[in-house]
Design an enzyme around this catalytic site. Structure first.
Site, PDB file in Angstrom:
ATOM      1  N   GLU A 289      40.982  45.994  49.902  1.00 58.71           N
ATOM      2  CA  GLU A 289      42.231  46.184  50.105  1.00 58.71           C
ATOM      3  C   GLU A 289      42.329  47.335  50.547  1.00 58.71           C
ATOM      4  OE1 GLU A 289      44.095  42.991  50.355  1.00 58.71           O
ATOM      5  OE2 GLU A 289      45.393  44.648  49.859  1.00 58.71           O
TER       6      GLU A 289
ATOM      7  N   SER B 134      37.941  47.823  45.886  1.00 58.74           N
ATOM      8  CA  SER B 134      38.390  46.535  46.673  1.00 58.74           C
ATOM      9  C   SER B 134      38.448  46.709  48.177  1.00 58.74           C
ATOM     10  CB  SER B 134      39.831  46.084  46.214  1.00 58.74           C
ATOM     11  OG  SER B 134      40.286  45.281  46.953  1.00 58.74           O
TER      12      SER B 134
ATOM     13  N   TYR C 147      49.028  47.864  44.907  1.00 59.94           N
ATOM     14  CA  TYR C 147      47.480  47.387  44.353  1.00 59.94           C
ATOM     15  C   TYR C 147      46.608  48.382  45.175  1.00 59.94           C
ATOM     16  CZ  TYR C 147      43.294  44.946  43.789  1.00 59.94           C
ATOM     17  OH  TYR C 147      41.877  44.387  43.452  1.00 59.94           O
TER      18      TYR C 147
HETATM   19  P1  NAP Z   1      41.502  38.754  37.446  1.00 59.79           P
HETATM   20  O1  NAP Z   1      41.009  37.182  37.571  1.00 59.79           O
HETATM   21  O2  NAP Z   1      43.050  38.758  37.804  1.00 59.79           O
HETATM   22  O3  NAP Z   1      41.216  39.195  36.068  1.00 59.79           O
HETATM   23  C1  NAP Z   1      41.806  40.617  35.565  1.00 59.79           C
HETATM   24  C2  NAP Z   1      41.300  40.774  34.207  1.00 59.79           C
HETATM   25  O4  NAP Z   1      41.850  42.192  33.671  1.00 59.79           O
HETATM   26  C3  NAP Z   1      41.727  39.902  33.135  1.00 59.79           C
HETATM   27  O5  NAP Z   1      40.699  39.643  32.400  1.00 59.79           O
HETATM   28  C4  NAP Z   1      42.932  40.370  32.502  1.00 59.79           C
HETATM   29  O6  NAP Z   1      43.273  39.956  31.133  1.00 59.79           O
HETATM   30  C5  NAP Z   1      42.536  41.915  32.373  1.00 59.79           C
HETATM   31  N1  NAP Z   1      43.448  42.719  32.370  1.00 59.79           N
HETATM   32  C6  NAP Z   1      44.467  43.050  33.061  1.00 59.79           C
HETATM   33  N2  NAP Z   1      45.541  44.092  32.590  1.00 59.79           N
HETATM   34  C7  NAP Z   1      44.535  44.763  31.571  1.00 59.79           C
HETATM   35  C8  NAP Z   1      44.800  45.507  30.656  1.00 59.79           C
HETATM   36  N3  NAP Z   1      45.732  46.527  30.704  1.00 59.79           N
HETATM   37  N4  NAP Z   1      43.881  46.054  29.747  1.00 59.79           N
HETATM   38  C9  NAP Z   1      42.908  45.120  29.751  1.00 59.79           C
HETATM   39  N5  NAP Z   1      42.646  44.213  30.551  1.00 59.79           N
HETATM   40  C10 NAP Z   1      43.619  43.852  31.324  1.00 59.79           C
HETATM   41  O7  NAP Z   1      40.655  39.413  38.426  1.00 59.79           O
HETATM   42  P2  NAP Z   1      39.275  39.147  39.171  1.00 59.79           P
HETATM   43  O8  NAP Z   1      39.494  38.657  40.463  1.00 59.79           O
HETATM   44  O9  NAP Z   1      38.265  38.548  38.109  1.00 59.79           O
HETATM   45  O10 NAP Z   1      38.548  40.435  39.836  1.00 59.79           O
HETATM   46  C11 NAP Z   1      38.217  41.434  38.925  1.00 59.79           C
HETATM   47  C12 NAP Z   1      38.235  43.008  39.166  1.00 59.79           C
HETATM   48  O11 NAP Z   1      37.845  43.242  40.687  1.00 59.79           O
HETATM   49  C13 NAP Z   1      39.762  43.235  39.339  1.00 59.79           C
HETATM   50  O12 NAP Z   1      39.832  44.739  39.156  1.00 59.79           O
HETATM   51  C14 NAP Z   1      40.099  43.276  40.750  1.00 59.79           C
HETATM   52  O13 NAP Z   1      41.286  44.054  41.108  1.00 59.79           O
HETATM   53  C15 NAP Z   1      38.712  43.442  41.312  1.00 59.79           C
HETATM   54  N6  NAP Z   1      38.451  42.767  42.802  1.00 59.79           N
HETATM   55  C16 NAP Z   1      38.733  41.531  42.798  1.00 59.79           C
HETATM   56  C17 NAP Z   1      38.207  40.609  44.005  1.00 59.79           C
HETATM   57  C18 NAP Z   1      38.237  39.611  44.378  1.00 59.79           C
HETATM   58  O14 NAP Z   1      38.463  38.875  45.365  1.00 59.79           O
HETATM   59  N7  NAP Z   1      38.401  38.735  43.094  1.00 59.79           N
HETATM   60  C19 NAP Z   1      37.788  41.684  45.239  1.00 59.79           C
HETATM   61  C20 NAP Z   1      37.747  43.161  45.008  1.00 59.79           C
HETATM   62  C21 NAP Z   1      38.368  43.451  43.763  1.00 59.79           C
HETATM   63  P3  NAP Z   1      44.159  38.851  30.800  1.00 59.79           P
HETATM   64  O15 NAP Z   1      43.260  37.649  30.609  1.00 59.79           O
HETATM   65  O16 NAP Z   1      44.876  39.234  29.394  1.00 59.79           O
HETATM   66  O17 NAP Z   1      45.157  38.747  31.955  1.00 59.79           O
HETATM   67  O1  F7E Z   2      45.909  36.469  49.770  1.00 64.65           O
HETATM   68  C1  F7E Z   2      47.894  35.457  52.558  1.00 64.65           C
HETATM   69  C2  F7E Z   2      48.299  36.554  52.309  1.00 64.65           C
HETATM   70  O2  F7E Z   2      46.551  36.550  47.466  1.00 64.65           O
HETATM   71  C3  F7E Z   2      44.928  36.193  50.828  1.00 64.65           C
HETATM   72  C4  F7E Z   2      42.633  40.066  45.046  1.00 64.65           C
HETATM   73  O3  F7E Z   2      41.437  39.326  44.456  1.00 64.65           O
HETATM   74  O4  F7E Z   2      41.330  40.007  47.225  1.00 64.65           O
HETATM   75  C5  F7E Z   2      42.611  39.448  46.729  1.00 64.65           C
HETATM   76  O5  F7E Z   2      43.654  39.767  47.296  1.00 64.65           O
HETATM   77  C6  F7E Z   2      45.879  36.298  52.049  1.00 64.65           C
HETATM   78  C7  F7E Z   2      46.685  37.379  52.281  1.00 64.65           C
HETATM   79  O6  F7E Z   2      44.308  37.855  48.168  1.00 64.65           O
HETATM   80  C8  F7E Z   2      49.784  32.819  50.939  1.00 64.65           C
HETATM   81  O7  F7E Z   2      49.242  37.145  52.458  1.00 64.65           O
HETATM   82  C9  F7E Z   2      49.398  33.097  52.901  1.00 64.65           C
HETATM   83  O8  F7E Z   2      46.808  37.861  53.503  1.00 64.65           O
HETATM   84  O9  F7E Z   2      44.445  35.402  48.020  1.00 64.65           O
HETATM   85  P1  F7E Z   2      45.334  36.534  48.236  1.00 64.65           P
HETATM   86  P2  F7E Z   2      44.297  39.208  48.671  1.00 64.65           P
HETATM   87  O10 F7E Z   2      45.604  39.677  48.875  1.00 64.65           O
HETATM   88  O11 F7E Z   2      43.606  39.410  49.738  1.00 64.65           O
HETATM   89  C10 F7E Z   2      41.318  41.262  47.338  1.00 64.65           C
HETATM   90  C11 F7E Z   2      39.833  41.812  47.731  1.00 64.65           C
HETATM   91  C12 F7E Z   2      41.463  42.221  46.065  1.00 64.65           C
HETATM   92  O12 F7E Z   2      41.119  43.043  45.607  1.00 64.65           O
HETATM   93  C13 F7E Z   2      42.744  41.273  45.196  1.00 64.65           C
HETATM   94  O13 F7E Z   2      42.302  41.669  43.617  1.00 64.65           O
HETATM   95  O14 F7E Z   2      46.470  35.066  52.127  1.00 64.65           O
HETATM   96  N1  F7E Z   2      48.650  34.134  52.223  1.00 64.65           N
HETATM   97  N2  F7E Z   2      50.198  32.337  52.256  1.00 64.65           N
HETATM   98  C14 F7E Z   2      49.024  33.999  50.762  1.00 64.65           C
HETATM   99  N3  F7E Z   2      48.456  34.538  49.662  1.00 64.65           N
HETATM  100  C15 F7E Z   2      48.822  34.207  48.177  1.00 64.65           C
HETATM  101  N4  F7E Z   2      48.433  34.417  47.290  1.00 64.65           N
HETATM  102  N5  F7E Z   2      49.741  32.978  48.311  1.00 64.65           N
HETATM  103  C16 F7E Z   2      50.208  32.385  49.448  1.00 64.65           C
HETATM  104  O15 F7E Z   2      50.981  31.310  49.431  1.00 64.65           O
END
Ligand code: NAP
Ligand code: F7E
Length: 330
Positions: free
Chosen positions: A130, A128, A152
Site C-alpha cells: 500500500e 506493505s 493506512y
Molecule cells: P490482521 O489480521 O488485521 O491482524 C492485525 C493484528 O494486529 C491483530 O492481531 C490485532 O489484534 C493486532 N492489533 C491491532 N491493534 C493493536 C494494538 N494497538 N496493539 C496490539 N495489537 C494490535 O492483519 P494481517 O493481515 O495478519 O497482517 C499482519 C500485518 O501485516 C499488519 O501489520 C498488516 O498491516 C501487514 N500487512 C498485511 C498484508 C496482507 O495482505 N495481509 C500485506 C502487507 C502488510 P486483535 O485481534 O486484538 O484485533
Molecule cells: O481491498 C477493492 C478495494 O480491502 C482490495 C490489507 O491487508 O492489502 C490489504 O489492503 C481491493 C481494493 O485490501 C470491495 O477498493 C472492491 O482496491 O481486500 P482489500 P487492500 O486495501 O489491498 C494491503 C497490502 C495491506 O497492507 C492491507 O493491510 O479491492 N474492493 N470492493 C473492495 N475491498 C473491500 N475490502 N470490500 C469491497 O467490497
C-alpha cells in the site's frame, strides 16, 4: 559449545491472519513463541485456538510503550515480529488518527522498547505494498518511490522509514518486509477476497442472494499468507538486515477474482455481484504488481500457492465452514 536452548520469538498481532501462520511456522521450527495480545472485553483467539497450549501469551498494546518494555524484559526474545496494526484500509479513512497511533507510532514504540531493553533483538516490520499507492513504476521493487493513497498507507510509510532509521541510527538488526496482498481461509471477512469467497459459499448453499462490492477493476498481486510468513523468518536469519519485496509477480482484478471464485462452484458472478458506492474508497490504489527478485535471490524464498489454487482453497474452506464441517482451522 553452541547454545542448545530453543530460540524465543515474540509476535505482535499473533491473533491476526499472519500472526497465526507465523506462530505455526516458528513452533514447527522449534521456537518458543510469545504472543503479544491487547486487552479486549472478549478474547479473539479463534485463529490461534489450535496452538494455545504451545504458546505463551503476554499482555501488551502498541499504544502503550511501557507494556512493550515490560513484555520484552519479562520474556527476552531473540526475534520480534511486528505484525500488529490497524490493517484495514477502508477503516483508516474513518479512523486516521487511531491508524497513525497504531500502525505508524506503534512501530517507534516497539523499536524504542528494543533499543532500551536489548538492542541485539532482531526485528521484523510488516510493511506493505500500500506504500506504493499511485504507483510510480510497474512492477514495484524495493527502490520504487512511495506514493500512499490512504491514511493506512501513509502510516505504513512512516513505519517503514522509522525501521530503516533505527537500523541506521542504532545498528539494530531491523528488516522491513514490503509484502503485497496475501490471503487465506483465515483472512478477515472485511477484506475483498474473503468477502467474495464467503459470499460465494453462502450463495451456493442458498443462504445469500447477492454480493455487494465496490471497485471491481482494482488490480492486486495476491499470494497465500502461509507462503509469505516464511519470508519474514528468512529476513531475520540473514547476517545483514535489509528491505525485501515479497509478492507473486502476477496481478489480477477484483472482477477476475469474482469470476474464478463463482466459477469454482459452477456459478456466473454476473448474476450475483452488485456494484455499491458504499464500498468505494476516497482514493484508490488501482494497480499493484511486485518484483520479488531480491527475496528470491538473497533469501531463497519462493511462493508455492498460485492464484487459482488460492481462490479454490478459500472457496472450499468457506463452504466447509458454512456447512459446519470445519473442526479446526485449515
Ligand atoms: P490482521 O489480521 O488485521 O491482524 C492485525 C493484528 O494486529 C491483530 O492481531 C490485532 O489484534 C493486532 N492489533 C491491532 N491493534 C493493536 C494494538 N494497538 N496493539 C496490539 N495489537 C494490535 O492483519 P494481517 O493481515 O495478519 O497482517 C499482519 C500485518 O501485516 C499488519 O501489520 C498488516 O498491516 C501487514 N500487512 C498485511 C498484508 C496482507 O495482505 N495481509 C500485506 C502487507 C502488510 P486483535 O485481534 O486484538 O484485533
Ligand atoms: O481491498 C477493492 C478495494 O480491502 C482490495 C490489507 O491487508 O492489502 C490489504 O489492503 C481491493 C481494493 O485490501 C470491495 O477498493 C472492491 O482496491 O481486500 P482489500 P487492500 O486495501 O489491498 C494491503 C497490502 C495491506 O497492507 C492491507 O493491510 O479491492 N474492493 N470492493 C473492495 N475491498 C473491500 N475490502 N470490500 C469491497 O467490497
Amino acid at each position: 559449545m553452541t547454545d542448545q536452548r530453543p530460540r524465543r520469538a515474540l509476535i505482535s498481532g499473533i491473533t491476526g491472519q499472519d500472526g497465526s501462520y507465523l506462530a505455526e511456522f516458528l513452533l514447527d521450527k522449534g521456537y518458543e513463541v510469545v504472543g503479544l495480545v491487547r486487552r479486549s472485553s472478549m478474547v479473539s483467539f479463534e485463529r490461534i485456538a489450535h496452538l494455545q497450549d504451545r504458546l505463551t501469551i503476554v499482555s501488551g498494546d502498541l499504544l502503550d510503550e511501557a507494556s512493550l518494555i515490560e513484555a520484552l524484559q519479562q520474556h527476552r526474545p531473540a526475534e520480534v515480529y511486528n505484525l500488529a496494526a490497524q490493517s484495514f484500509v477502508q477503516t483508516s479513512f474513518g479512523q486516521p488518527v487511531l491508524t497513525g497511533e497504531t500502525t505508524a507510532l506503534g512501530v517507534t514504540r516497539l523499536l524504542d522498547a528494543i533499543r532500551i531493553v536489548d538492542p541485539s533483538i532482531r526485528f521484523y516490520q510488516a510493511s506493505s505494498s500500500e506504500m506504493f499507492g499511485k504507483v510510480r513504476e510497474v512492477p514495484q521493487t524495493e527502490d520504487t518511490p512511495f506514493h500512499p493513497r490512504s491514511p493506512y498507507g501513509v502510516a505504513k510509510v512512516y513505519g517503514h522509514w522509522i525501521t530503516v532509521n533505527y537500523r541506521e541510527s542504532y545498528d539494530l538488526h531491523a528488516s522491513s518486509g514490503i509484502l503485497f496482498n496475501h490471503e487465506s481461509p483465515r483472512r478477515g471477512l472485511e477484506f475483498v477476497t474473503r468477502k467474495i469467497t464467503h459470499a460465494v459459499a453462502s450463495i451456493y448453499l442458498g443462504r445469500q442472494r447477492e454480493l455487494r462490492l465496490g471497485n471491481l477493476e482494482a488490480k492486486r498481486d495476491w499470494g497465500y499468507a502461509g507462503d509469505y510468513v516464511k519470508a519474514m523468518w528468512l529476513m531475520l536469519q540473514q547476517d545483514q538486515p535489509d528491505d525485501y519485496v515479497v509478492c507473486s509477480g502476477e496481478t489480477h482484478s477484483v472482477r477476475e477474482f469474482c469470476e474464478l471464485a463463482f466459477a469454482h462452484l459452477g456459478m456466473d458472478y454476473q448474476e450475483f455481484v452488485v456494484v455499491d458506492e458504499a464500498f468505494m474508497r476516497p482514493a484508490e490504489v488501482d494497480l499493484l504488481v511486485g518484483n520479488a527478485d531480491r527475496a528470491e535471490r538473497t533469501l531463497g524464498w519462493r511462493r508455492e500457492v498460485g492464484f487459482g489454487d488460492l481462490v479454490a482453497m478459500m472457496v472450499d474452506a468457506d463452504v466447509d465452514l458454512l456447512q459446519g464441517k470445519l473442526k479446526g482451522l485449515s
